[in-house]
Structure formats: structure tokens, C-alpha cells
Design a protein around this motif. Structure first.
Motif, short mmCIF file in Angstrom:
data_model
loop_
_atom_site.label_atom_id
_atom_site.label_comp_id
_atom_site.label_asym_id
_atom_site.label_seq_id
_atom_site.Cartn_x
_atom_site.Cartn_y
_atom_site.Cartn_z
N THR A 277 -3.49 -4.37 -0.41
CA THR A 277 -4.06 -4.01 0.88
C THR A 277 -2.98 -3.33 1.73
O THR A 277 -1.83 -3.77 1.73
N GLY B 180 0.82 -1.21 0.00
CA GLY B 180 0.00 0.00 0.00
C GLY B 180 0.85 1.26 0.00
O GLY B 180 2.05 1.22 -0.35
N SER C 180 -14.64 -2.20 -0.33
CA SER C 180 -14.09 -3.15 0.64
C SER C 180 -15.02 -4.32 0.88
O SER C 180 -14.59 -5.37 1.34
N SER D 269 -8.22 -0.77 2.08
CA SER D 269 -8.73 -2.13 1.93
C SER D 269 -8.33 -2.73 0.59
O SER D 269 -8.00 -3.91 0.50
N HIS D 270 -8.37 -1.92 -0.44
CA HIS D 270 -8.19 -2.43 -1.79
C HIS D 270 -7.73 -1.24 -2.61
O HIS D 270 -8.55 -0.49 -3.13
N GLN D 271 -6.41 -1.07 -2.68
CA GLN D 271 -5.87 0.16 -3.25
C GLN D 271 -6.40 0.39 -4.66
O GLN D 271 -6.44 -0.54 -5.48
N ARG E 244 -14.59 -9.10 -1.21
CA ARG E 244 -13.33 -9.78 -0.95
C ARG E 244 -13.61 -11.25 -1.17
O ARG E 244 -14.57 -11.80 -0.65
N SER F 51 -0.76 -2.73 4.65
CA SER F 51 -0.35 -3.66 5.71
C SER F 51 -0.60 -3.05 7.10
O SER F 51 -0.72 -1.83 7.23
N ARG G 53 -0.44 0.76 8.40
CA ARG G 53 -1.61 1.39 9.00
C ARG G 53 -1.22 2.11 10.29
O ARG G 53 -1.61 3.25 10.53
N GLN H 35 -6.30 -10.29 -7.41
CA GLN H 35 -6.15 -9.77 -6.05
C GLN H 35 -7.23 -10.33 -5.14
O GLN H 35 -8.14 -11.01 -5.59
N LEU I 29 -11.09 -7.25 5.69
CA LEU I 29 -10.30 -6.63 6.76
C LEU I 29 -11.11 -5.51 7.40
O LEU I 29 -11.87 -4.84 6.72
N ASP J 267 -13.19 3.79 1.44
CA ASP J 267 -13.40 2.35 1.61
C ASP J 267 -14.38 1.85 0.55
O ASP J 267 -15.28 1.07 0.83
#
Lengths: 498, 498
Positions: free
Chosen positions: B283, B254, B314, B275-277, B317, B285, B289, B427, B323, B311
Motif C-alpha cells: 500500500t 509503494g 481496492s 491501494s494495492h500495488q 481488503r 504510504s 501519497r 498482503q 483505505l 484503484d
């Protein structure tokens, strides 16, 4: 209940403190939230009022009592009550105690289309939390009780059924094409504005229309002529968007173009309300219209200016015929026309429109696509149908006579209550009255007190930048339903003078 | 028809020139309008396509023929065709002639909830002009064919009937209270974000949420960390709103917080997609964060920074559990959380939300009231019901398995068609694939050619500011309905490489 719930440090569960005296309101304060407690109290009161658990006129707990019950500082409860009073929810009567504002018009009746006059409404049975309330004299609202909801609901329901999967995707940023066509036709017939549908852009309200104009055409630091006095919300928005406001005085003939030329001959924009000046209600004279257009069109292409015509309530005119829009005289393609569905239909639609100069359509297309601020398809398509089936013009016609009546009874009641101490100027059109006060009275202080009494009143001074005007109050009459109602709110207003 | 209609100088009636070859399309060109004629032609073609008068694959008149028929310069017709091709409506095939793009997915079927794969659709019978079309691989759209429209329509119709007069007034600027409550509950349960409903503000889409944040908290010239590569639309909006973008590189973990601290330790904001660049899909880490939160919370109050957490998707997944949001780790009240209903429900709603820091609720209340950008009550109330009745979580669950399937068939088809010349990185989540191309290939040129073939494809380079990445294409799989469809669009994409 006097002992506050023990706070568990680091606990993720909030500790809830129910209020004994207000348990019917399901008031709880959550001490583990970082949200200020006075705001929590405010919101719970609003919900309780909207749900009918607290009714207009009901007494609320005294500050001292509620504070002790909740084990809070008195200042916290006081801050909440003050905010609620500022917003018109509570009425502080000093020694007589604080009550839910009797002026609140609770308009959630299921079938009754009549707006119930204050202090007579029936509490709601169905839970419908935090719906907006309509305050007496509130500006900018059409007569919501008179809107043909049945017809409208039928149209929306039909569009809902026939929408198709594509209606779920991003709507066209410029607006729904058939609505753009309808608006172009309407403007041609009713406002003398000849334009192609490609020039019409649908926006989510008037502010969004102004935003689209500035986003597309303005550069930071551009000067803009602004009527003084002028529409407060527009002033606020403009001053936040990087343009420089140049206040230009207004007299009986509208904005003083000669003054504007002296103050800022090089302004890139002029924002004007030619049909019915906001807030004075005067009409821009033909001579001034021609002078304004001549100013905007003079010089080399890069020296020319844009006129933004805000034609917000031109449809309502009670004496004589509606004047054509300034745009109808625009030979040099300098006028950007804006109008709204909030006044003829209802503001909850969040729909307005603007007409781009013919030579700037491609730029506005890029501008609107870049802003990604489109409105839901459902309402756009429904408004197109509402216009196509003739409901729009029928409703407009009905409202003209209804407003003429409501204006008359409101003016009559004010005269009866205030006598010579208030002068009411019946302008040719619009949705509000300007009541001029006696010299030396402070209109903003009176308006603030009126708001404490649950009325939505504005002082004329708040609309002035540098202008010096006699003190005055702006009072909308659109939701004053009958003589009794008019008298009652006039008397309430009188108390704000004492 | 070869003779143009005589122009009457000064006549207010427009002279209409009907087109013989395209009379079925009711194409007319109005020479008296100042609107450029090429734009008039464009819009008429779009309407004809949307109404089904022109179908995907239909040949359109040759430039020379149409120009001569209309007595226009060839350049005018060429400009119109070029714009239509750029927007994906027409496909220019050189000597083989120009056709309506066979890739257009016409999704207006009345009851058929299946999206018809390209080149097989049935023309519309009902007139429904200018509705959006869905292009293969189009990013940011959920599977519109799978949305439970029947349930949704029932809920909206019920809210429509029970709305009450108050629902016609200005909606609460902060959002409809019961929806704010629902969102707060949902975020607590699903995203680990503990917040009060007072912190939740409903906005008209994600851009409006960003606008509310900047309007409320930013000053001109504030620096903002921006992921590089990062979401194009956000970059465009931010660069227009007076803040200074600081591109911060992204790697497998990230956004590189250390780099950000070097480049602009004093930035007032960081906009991140943990969450999901967007667009790489990685993601953020846990270590990063914590570092990001530590940076934002350090120093004296006025030196602290705000983290805006986008977000956006997110919820989707496919490997492992979702996450928790970055906001769930936010001990210092520095994170502003944003989410949208566009991805789980549908973008035509124009509804998103943001969670204000608990200590800033009063400021955000003033900010949202000042912006006057509220959304219609009807959809807000309906979404609240949709959530309350469990449809929201049911639909989400259904979409997770549907998207896992559509992702698999799309990846499979691409592999089959492209073999080793394309590398597909599956991903953990999201709504699009990143297809990495061979070194030296120009992703933006390929994407532009693909758009000419009626596909909606983006090159990864367009998302990069300073970042150097291997060339790649971003391809959404959400509206790829079956293996046949997947293969067909993969083959269409292949042609863009030739």
C-alpha cells in the motif's frame, strides 16, 4: 431564493441552490464543485428533457431571469444555452424567446414502434434519463422504429438464461466463434467474400475495426490514401493515430486511382468505400477496382499495400442488384474487409467486424489479444442467433423496401418545398440523400443554422479536404416516417436558408 | 481415408478432408483456404473442447498419426499442438502421449453454480462453442461461481423489455447518465472520492479508460512514471500509445516518489496503484501519497503533472478497513481516478469508469465524443439498477469473506505441498497471492512449465522492467473452491518445479 446559499469554506457537503422557476426540473447548481457551472446547467437541462419534464416546444427561462435567480453572471447561463443549442437541444428564436427544440424526436414510447413526428410526442411517464434522442435527418442511423425488437428481446433473454458461468469471463478477443462462422457464411453468400471464420474478427464498432487494422499492420508515419471527400469520423480517427493522410480525389467512378499513384505511389494503405462512396454515394467502377488491386499487389512483398474496404451500407441498394465487394476480386490477399451491424441491426449494439487477409490471421490474433477490446458475449451470441434463425436477412429485405419508400417521400417533400433551388441526386443505394445547392451558397453555414433549428444536417464541404465540390447537404431519410413528417422537416430545413 | 481428396484447381468449392480418428470432432481441413492449416487445426480442437466432444484428460491423436492421416507434414501438426499447449488446451506428456489439459476448468454447467474442480467435470451436452475456460490460478478474475446470476439476469431482462427505441441508438459517449450518478455516489461513500456525475466517464474496460485519458490529455513523447514492477497489460498498452515509460522502483511503501523525481521530474503523468500495488500488493504510504501529490501540483499550470490512480481491486481488503483513495486527498485537482466493474461484478461486462479532474470535464467530454467508443446501453442501465437495489454492496460484502476463505485454503495447500521452499506473503488485500521462491529459481521458466500443465501462472520477473526482485509466482485464489481443489492444483503446480 434570490440569496445564494452561503458557501462554507472547506465543507465537504455541497451547497445546493434550487431554482424556483425550474424547480420542476430539479435543477440545482453545486457551487462547491470545481465543475464549471455552465456544464452543470447543461446536464440538468438534458436530463429534464430526457425525463419529459421539459418537452419539445416548452419555453425555457430567459437568460437574464435565470442568471439573476441563481446569482450567476449572465455569461454563464448564455454559455450553457449556447452549448445546448449547438447540440440541438434548444432553439434560440431571438426576440421570440428560447424553447426546447421542437425538432427533437422523443422516441422512448413503450410499445408504440412508430417514431412520433416532431411536436406531437407524448411526454414520458417513466423516468429514463439521458437517453439519446434522434434528430431529423441524422446520418448513420437505421430506421430504429422498424427494428424487430420483440424478436430480438426474445433471443437476448434466451441467451441470458442459458449463458453459463463462462459467459461472465473475458470474452474471446477475436470474437465469439459461432458469430465469426455466421459472418463468414453471410459474407460468402451476400457479398461474394470467401473467407474462413478464423479470418473474421468481431470488434466494438467500426472505429475499433480500423484501430485493430492499424494496431496490427501500421507503423508510425505510414501513408494512407483517403477519399476526398470522405467519411469525417474516419478522417478524424486516422489523423489521430499516427498515419499520414493522403487525400485522393473522387469522381463519378469513385476514388481516382491514377491520382493516388501520382500523389503517393508508396502509400502503405488505401481506405475506400467502393460500394457506395461516403459521402458522394457513387460506386467504384470495375476498371478502377482492378487498377486499385493491381497497385496494391505490385512489387516485392514489402512494397505491397493494404486496401481497407469499408462496406458500411452496401446492403442497401434500391436500383439493380448489390455489387459484390471489392474483396471478392482480391486474388493477391491485399484487401481487409470491414462491415458493421450498426446499419442493418442497430448502432447501440456496438458491433462490427473485419476480415483479415488469410496470410495475416496469426498477426491479427496477436493484435486483437493485445488490444483487450472484446465485446460482451451476450450481444455477440444473440446476433449469431438472429442470423442463424433468418431474422437478419428478413429484416434486411424489409428495410430495403422501407428505405426505398422513405427515400422517395423525403425527396418528394424537399422538391415540393425547395423547388429548383435544390437538386436531389438519387443514387443507387445508401441511407442518405445528397442535396446539391445553388452555387455560392455556404453549405456549412446552412447546416449549422439547421442544427440550431434542431435538425441534424451536414454540409458536404465538411467532408472535403482539398476537394472543390458544389455546395451540398447530406440528409438521412431512414427515420422520416411519413409524408407529413417529411414535409414538416423539409419546411424546418427551409428556414435555415432564410 | 489415407488418400487426400483431389484438389480441383480453380474450384470455388473447398475440398474437405474428414479425419477418421477425429470424425467425432467434425475436424476438417480446408486446403483451398489461404489460412494456415495449423491454425485451422487449432481452432477445430478448441471448438471440440468447448463443445465437450473432447474432454479434459482425453488423449489426442499422435502427431505422426494425424499428419499421415491428413497427408500433412508432421511440422504442421506439431505447430498446432505447440500453440494449443502454449494456450493451455493440451498437455504434452512426452512418451505418455498428449492429452487435453486435465487442468481445464469447464464452467458451462447450466444450473450448477459451483465451479467443478479439474478432472471431475461433466461434459457439456448443449453446444456452446469457443466459450472461455477458467484456468486454475488465473489472475484478474473474480469468483465467477459466486456471482448472483439469477438476480443479474432478472435485472437485465427487465431493462431489455423496458428499453424503448432510443436504447437502440448510439449510447452517450460519456456513459449512461444514471450509471454515472450511481458511480459518483458509490465513490463518495466507499472510496472518499467526492465528485459530480459529470466527472464520471464510463468506458469499455480499464484499457479504454487509459486510452480516454491519453487521448484527451497526452502528447506524443510525454513521459509517464510507471511502477516497476507494474501491471503488464498497462505497460504494453502505454508503450504502444506513444508515451515514454519511465520505470520507477517500488518498495514496501509503494512507488518511490523521490526516485521518480530524480529520474523524470518533468514527467507529465504518473500511473500508480496506491491501494494495492500491482503486482506486489503493498500500500502506498501516506507520506508517499503526500509527496506524489505535491510533485504533481508544483509549478506553473503548464508544468503540473497528472496522476492516474488505478484503484482496480481496492474493494478487497481482509485486514483492517479499506483505505480511502489517493483521489480523496487531491486538493489540486491533479488525480484522475479509474476503477472497474470487472473485479466486483464480472469481466464479461466490459465496463470500467474514470473520474476526470473537475477542471477538465469539457475536454474529456470532447475526448470521449471523438473516440466513439461507447458501451451498450443494456449493461450500463443494468449495472445502475444492480447498484441502486443494493446488490452491488451486498455482493461485495459476501465476496470479502469468501475471498478471505479461499485465500486461506489456497495458502494452506501451498504450504502443505511446498513446505519451506515457498514463502507466501499474505498482503492486506487483493485477489492474488505472491509466492516467493528460493533464490536462483527461474520464475518465468517455472510459470511457462505450469502453463504447459494447464495452470495460469505468471512469474514476477515478467512484471519487472529494471527492478531486481526475488523470484516469485503470482497466483490468484478467487476461483479455488475448496480444500480438495486447492490441494490438487498445488500438487499440479509442484510438478512444474520438477
Amino acid at each position: 431564493m434570490k440569496t445564494p446559499a452561503k458557501r462554507v469554506p472547506g465543507s465537504s457537503r455541497a451547497s445546493k441552490v434550487p431554482l424556483a422557476a425550474t424547480s420542476a426540473l430539479s435543477l440545482t447548481v453545486d457551487r462547491d464543485l470545481q465543475l464549471p457551472i455552465y456544464l452543470q446547467i447543461c446536464q440538468r437541462f438534458k436530463t429534464a428533457i430526457a425525463q419529459g419534464h421539459l418537452r419539445p416546444g416548452d419555453r425555457v427561462p430567459a437568460v437574464r431571469g435565470l442568471a439573476s435567480e441563481l446569482n450567476l453572471a449572465r455569461g454563464t447561463v448564455e454559455a450553457a444555452y449556447r452549448l445546448l443549442a449547438d447540440e440541438g437541444y434548444l432553439l434560440v428564436r431571438g426576440a421570440a424567446g428560447t424553447v426546447v427544440s421542437p425538432g427533437l424526436i422523443n422516441v422512448s414510447g413503450q410499445k408504440a414502434l412508430k417514431i412520433t413526428p416532431p411536436a406531437q410526442q407524448i411526454p414520458q411517464t417513466e423516468q429514463r434519463a439521458a437517453q439519446p434522442v434522434i434528430l431529423p435527418f441524422q446520418m448513420g442511423l437505421p430506421a430504429l422504429d422498424a427494428f424487430p425488437r420483440k424478436v430480438w428481446n426474445r433471443i437476448v433473454a434466451r441467451r441470458l438464461r442459458s449463458g453459463g458461468v463462462a459467459s461472465l469471463s473475458y470474452p474471446d478477443a477475436a470474437g465469439y466463434w459461432p458469430l465469426r462462422e455466421r459472418v463468414a457464411t453471410y459474407l460468402g453468400l451476400s457479398r461474394g467474400v470467401v473467407c474462413a471464420p478464423e479470418q473474421v474478427f468481431i470488434t466494438a464498432g467500426y472505429r475499433a475495426a480500423l484501430e485493430l487494422v492499424l494496431h496490427t499492420l501500421s507503423r508510425r508515419g505510414d501513408k494512407i490514401w483517403f477519399e476526398d471527400p470522405g467519411y469525417m469520423n474516419a478522417r478524424k480517427f486516422l489523423s489521430e493515430s499516427g498515419v499520414r493522410l493522403v487525400p485522393v480525389p473522387v469522381d463519378q467512378d469513385g476514388i481516382m486511382v491514377g491520382q493516388g499513384r501520382k500523389l503517393a505511389p508508396d502509400a502503405r494503405f488505401a481506405l475506400v468505400t467502393p460500394s457506395h462512396q461516403s459521402p458522394l454515394g457513387v460506386t467504384l467502377s470495375l476498371e478502377r477496382r482492378m487498377a486499385l488491386l493491381a497497385w496494391a499487389g505490385a512489387g516485392k512483398p514489402e512494397e505491397r499495400s493494404w486496401i481497407i474496404e469499408d462496406d458500411y451500407d452496401s446492403e442497401y441498394r434500391y436500383q439493380g442488384r448489390p455489387l459484390p465487394a471489392l474483396k471478392s476480386l482480391d486474388r493477391d490477399d491485399r484487401v481487409i474487409y470491414t462491415g458493421t451491424f450498426s446499419k442493418v441491426m442497430f448502432p447501440g449494439l456496438r458491433l462490427a467486424y473485419m476480415v483479415a487477409p488469410a496470410g495475416e490471421v496469426a498477426r491479427f490474433q496477436r493484435g486483437s489479444a493485445g488490444m483487450r477490446a472484446s465485446s460482451p458475449y451476450l450481444f455477440q451470441a444473440s446476433v449469431a442467433d438472429f442470423m442463424a434463425e433468418g431474422h437478419f436477412s428478413r429484416h434486411l429485405k424489409k428495410m430495403r423496401s422501407l428505405y426505398a419508400h422513405r427515400r422517395a417521400i423525403t425527396a418528394q417533400a424537399l422538391l415540393q418545398v425547395f423547388g429548383d433551388s435544390m437538386k436531389i441526386d438519387l443514387q443507387a443505394g445508401g441511407m442518405h440523400l445528397l442535396a446539391t445547392l445553388q452555387d455560392g451558397e455556404e453549405d456549412t453555414a446552412i447546416a449549422a443554422r439547421a442544427r440550431q433549428h434542431g435538425l441534424s444536417v451536414h454540409g458536404l464541404s465538411d467532408f472535403c479536404i482539398a476537394a472543390q465540390r458544389p455546395p451540398g447537404l447530406l440528409l438521412s431519410f431512414t427515420n422520416i416516417v411519413d409524408t407529413d413528417h417529411a414535409l414538416r422537416v423539409a419546411q424546418q430545413l427551409k428556414r435555415a436558408f432564410d
